[in-house]
Design a protein around this motif. Structure first.
Motif, mmCIF file in Angstrom:
data_model
loop_
_atom_site.group_PDB
_atom_site.id
_atom_site.type_symbol
_atom_site.label_atom_id
_atom_site.label_comp_id
_atom_site.label_asym_id
_atom_site.label_seq_id
_atom_site.Cartn_x
_atom_site.Cartn_y
_atom_site.Cartn_z
ATOM 1 N N GLN A 8 0.540 -1.263 0.053
ATOM 2 C CA GLN A 8 -0.590 0.269 -0.216
ATOM 3 C C GLN A 8 0.701 1.107 0.252
ATOM 4 O O GLN A 8 1.513 1.316 0.340
ATOM 5 C CB GLN A 8 -1.243 0.046 1.169
ATOM 6 C CG GLN A 8 -1.499 1.099 1.266
ATOM 7 C CD GLN A 8 -3.078 0.715 2.074
ATOM 8 O OE1 GLN A 8 -2.547 0.317 3.445
ATOM 9 N NE2 GLN A 8 -3.800 1.234 2.334
ATOM 10 N N SER A 9 -0.019 2.439 -0.406
ATOM 11 C CA SER A 9 1.125 3.593 -0.341
ATOM 12 C C SER A 9 -0.023 4.607 0.410
ATOM 13 O O SER A 9 -1.182 3.822 0.956
ATOM 14 C CB SER A 9 1.317 4.340 -2.132
ATOM 15 O OG SER A 9 0.074 4.654 -2.525
ATOM 16 N N GLY A 10 0.431 6.092 0.586
ATOM 17 C CA GLY A 10 -0.508 6.449 1.493
ATOM 18 C C GLY A 10 -1.418 6.669 0.641
ATOM 19 O O GLY A 10 -2.328 7.117 1.280
ATOM 20 N N GLU A 11 -1.447 6.538 -0.208
ATOM 21 C CA GLU A 11 -3.298 7.552 -1.543
ATOM 22 C C GLU A 11 -3.253 6.361 -2.469
ATOM 23 O O GLU A 11 -4.750 6.586 -2.424
ATOM 24 C CB GLU A 11 -2.708 8.156 -2.942
ATOM 25 C CG GLU A 11 -1.685 9.269 -1.498
ATOM 26 C CD GLU A 11 -0.517 10.272 -2.486
ATOM 27 O OE1 GLU A 11 -0.885 9.538 -3.947
ATOM 28 O OE2 GLU A 11 0.016 10.965 -2.619
ATOM 29 N N ASN A 12 -3.124 4.506 -2.677
ATOM 30 C CA ASN A 12 -3.788 4.259 -3.296
ATOM 31 C C ASN A 12 -4.417 3.044 -2.163
ATOM 32 O O ASN A 12 -3.817 2.800 -1.110
ATOM 33 C CB ASN A 12 -2.807 3.195 -3.907
ATOM 34 C CG ASN A 12 -2.496 4.267 -4.661
ATOM 35 O OD1 ASN A 12 -3.222 5.307 -5.228
ATOM 36 N ND2 ASN A 12 -0.835 4.375 -5.347
ATOM 37 N N LYS A 40 4.796 0.554 0.635
ATOM 38 C CA LYS A 40 5.313 -0.558 1.280
ATOM 39 C C LYS A 40 4.263 -1.870 1.566
ATOM 40 O O LYS A 40 3.313 -1.461 1.658
ATOM 41 C CB LYS A 40 5.782 0.036 3.032
ATOM 42 C CG LYS A 40 3.862 0.423 3.558
ATOM 43 C CD LYS A 40 4.435 1.657 4.867
ATOM 44 C CE LYS A 40 3.302 2.161 5.534
ATOM 45 N NZ LYS A 40 2.981 2.146 6.924
ATOM 46 N N ALA A 41 5.535 -2.962 1.774
ATOM 47 C CA ALA A 41 4.466 -4.253 2.877
ATOM 48 C C ALA A 41 3.593 -4.167 4.026
ATOM 49 O O ALA A 41 4.239 -3.571 4.792
ATOM 50 C CB ALA A 41 5.581 -5.361 2.707
#
Length: 53
Positions: A8-12, A40-41
């Protein structure tokens, strides 16, 4: 062994990347190499019941 990472990214929304290798360590390194920049995992999954809690 197959290792699948929830990433995951901060926006997705979360996504998945997977890799298969002879050992957990090799599969995990290969899966981590597939994580796009900015992600990041957040969860590690395996197909081996011995590695599941």
């Amino acid at each position: 062994m197959i290792v699948t990472l929830t990433i995951q990214s901060g926006e997705n929304e979360p996504d998945l990347v997977s890799a298969e290798a002879a050992t957990y360590e090799e599969a995990n390194v290969a899966a981590e190499a597939r994580i796009p920049d900015g992600f990041k995992a957040i969860v590690i999954h395996t197909d081996d019941p011995a590695f599941q809690a």
